[in-house]
Structures are given as structure tokens and as C-alpha cells.
Enzyme design. Structure first.
Site, PDB file in Angstrom:
ATOM      1  CE1 TYR A 154     -32.593 -65.194  25.155  1.00  0.00           C
ATOM      2  CE2 TYR A 154     -33.668 -67.327  26.041  1.00  0.00           C
ATOM      3  CZ  TYR A 154     -32.504 -66.708  25.839  1.00  0.00           C
ATOM      4  OH  TYR A 154     -31.302 -67.267  26.241  1.00  0.00           O
ATOM      5  CG  HIS A 167     -33.392 -62.840  17.664  1.00  0.00           C
ATOM      6  ND1 HIS A 167     -33.488 -62.635  16.173  1.00  0.00           N
ATOM      7  CD2 HIS A 167     -32.658 -63.813  17.743  1.00  0.00           C
ATOM      8  CE1 HIS A 167     -32.599 -63.341  15.639  1.00  0.00           C
ATOM      9  NE2 HIS A 167     -32.137 -64.119  16.444  1.00  0.00           N
ATOM     10  CE1 TYR A 224     -33.300 -70.546  24.458  1.00  0.00           C
ATOM     11  CE2 TYR A 224     -32.270 -72.829  24.459  1.00  0.00           C
ATOM     12  CZ  TYR A 224     -32.826 -71.532  24.936  1.00  0.00           C
ATOM     13  OH  TYR A 224     -32.984 -71.640  26.689  1.00  0.00           O
ATOM     14  CG  ASN A 267     -29.125 -71.990  17.125  1.00  0.00           C
ATOM     15  OD1 ASN A 267     -30.095 -72.495  17.843  1.00  0.00           O
ATOM     16  ND2 ASN A 267     -27.856 -72.058  17.369  1.00  0.00           N
ATOM     17  CG  ASN A 291     -27.748 -68.053  13.013  1.00  0.00           C
ATOM     18  OD1 ASN A 291     -27.044 -68.293  12.111  1.00  0.00           O
ATOM     19  ND2 ASN A 291     -27.225 -67.525  14.262  1.00  0.00           N
TER      20      ASN A 291
END
EC number: 3.1.1.29
Length: 213
Positions: free
Chosen positions: A47, A52, A97, A99, A145
């Protein structure tokens, strides 16, 4: 740095004029009080280049500027303990993560005894064009989130948000797919300056207050 960035980007980030962090009667920030600066993202190399993860990129920049190295904290986050001006600052990247970011943030807030009004969260923002910034205190999650989790875990939305613009997805692409893609080739040419500008804004909030950022 600020003068160079202003020339490159045409001025300061747009700032929502809301109450300053821990103001005295004069509105000045009280020096020497600890801050917690949290960058949001998803952990792991898969990621690392995603839109994000731009919050991670900003706190990485702040750590790199100071020659600091990350270490794993028992609150399930990577941390750096450093200073910005006269203020002690904890930089953090939740190891959960996106959220589930709230748990580590709340634990760090309790461990370091940092109240909500001295927490800064740096995150990606779909509703702001790429290469633009907006800063504000409080508000809703706007579907993010990570913010939703942090607000729920802290029991308050009244932390400072550094909203790093990534823009809207093209055509009919859904937002979830867009934020989990890496920045485009064209965006990457400008990304270093965009990230540095966000890091500069964080420093200004800590040293001078939200209204000066």
C-alpha cells in the site's frame, strides 16, 4: 521552505478558521506542550504508494527531516519522538488497517497524555483537488473510515485535520478503488512538493496555531 512552496503552489493552503489548539487569551499556542501527529494509511509495502497512504508520507517526511527512525510502540503503531520548535511531538503511523486507526490513536493519546485538542491527523481527502490542502478542527468524517474510527475511539471529533487533496476518481471509477491505487505518473512528479507542503503546515500548527498555517 515556506517561501519556495508558496512560489510553487501559488500561496498557502486554504484553512478553515476554527478555534486554535490550546489557545491562551491571546490565541497563542502554549509552548512546551506535547502534540501527537498521526498520519493515516494502510501498513505494508503493498500500500506504500497508494493515494490513501499520503498521511503516512507526510509524517515520514517530518521524521526524515529530523533524521529520526521509526520504532514499534506497544499501542500498535510506529512512532517517532521528536520536537517541532519548542514543542515535544510524537509522530505516529497506526500499524492497523485504515478503518481500525482509532484504537492505536486513542492508546497513544492516553500513553503520552495528549488531549484531543493537541492531536493532528493527516489524511487523504477526495473532495480537495490534488496538490491542494485544507486544515480544520473538528467536523464529520465525510465517509473517511480512518477519521470515523478515530472519532469513535477518542469520543470526540475535535482534533485538527490536515486534509491532503487527492482529487476525485475519473469517470465512473469508484472511490474505494481510486484511493487504493498508486499516484499516477503525472502526480508523482509533484508529490514530493505536495507532501513537503503538508509537513510544513503541520509544523506551523504546532508552533503558531491553526490560524497561522
Amino acid at each position: 521552505m515556506r517561501g519556495l512552496l508558496a512560489r510553487l503552489w501559488g500561496g498557502r493552503a486554504s484553512v478553515s478558521r476554527e478555534p486554535d489548539a490550546r489557545p491562551g487569551e491571546s490565541g497563542a499556542v502554549v509552548s512546551g506542550e506535547r502534540w501527537l501527529v498521526v498520519g493515516l494509511g494502510n501498513p505494508g509495502p503493498k500500500y506504500a504508494g497508494n493515494r490513501h497512504n499520503v498521511g503516512f508520507m507526510v509524517v515520514d517526511e517530518l521524521a526524515a527531516q529530523r533524521g529520526e527512525r521509526w520504532r514499534l510502540h506497544k499501542a500498535h503503531a510506529q512512532v517517532v519522538e521528536t520536537r517541532v520548535g519548542d514543542a515535544p511531538v510524537v509522530l505516529a503511523k497506526p500499524a492497523s488497517y485504515m478503518n481500525l486507526s482509532g484504537g492505536p490513536v486513542a492508546k497513544l493519546s492516553a500513553f503520552y497524555k495528549v488531549p484531543v485538542d493537541r492531536i493532528i491527523v493527516v489524511h487523504d481527502e477526495l473532495d480537495i483537488p490534488f496538490a491542494r490542502l485544507k486544515l480544520k478542527r473538528g467536523g464529520g468524517s465525510a465517509g473517511h473510515n480512518g477519521l470515523r474510527s478515530i472519532t469513535a475511539s477518542l469520543g470526540s471529533p475535535d482534533y485538527v485535520r490536515v486534509r491532503v487533496g487527492i482529487g476525485r476518481p475519473p469517470g465512473r471509477m469508484d472511490a474505494a478503488s481510486f484511493v487504493l491505487q498508486d499516484f499516477s505518473t503525472a502526480e508523482r512528479k509533484e508529490l514530493d512538493v505536495h507532501v513537503a507542503r503538508a509537513a510544513d503546515a503541520v509544523e506551523t500548527v504546532v508552533t503558531s496555531g491553526l490560524e497561522k498555517a
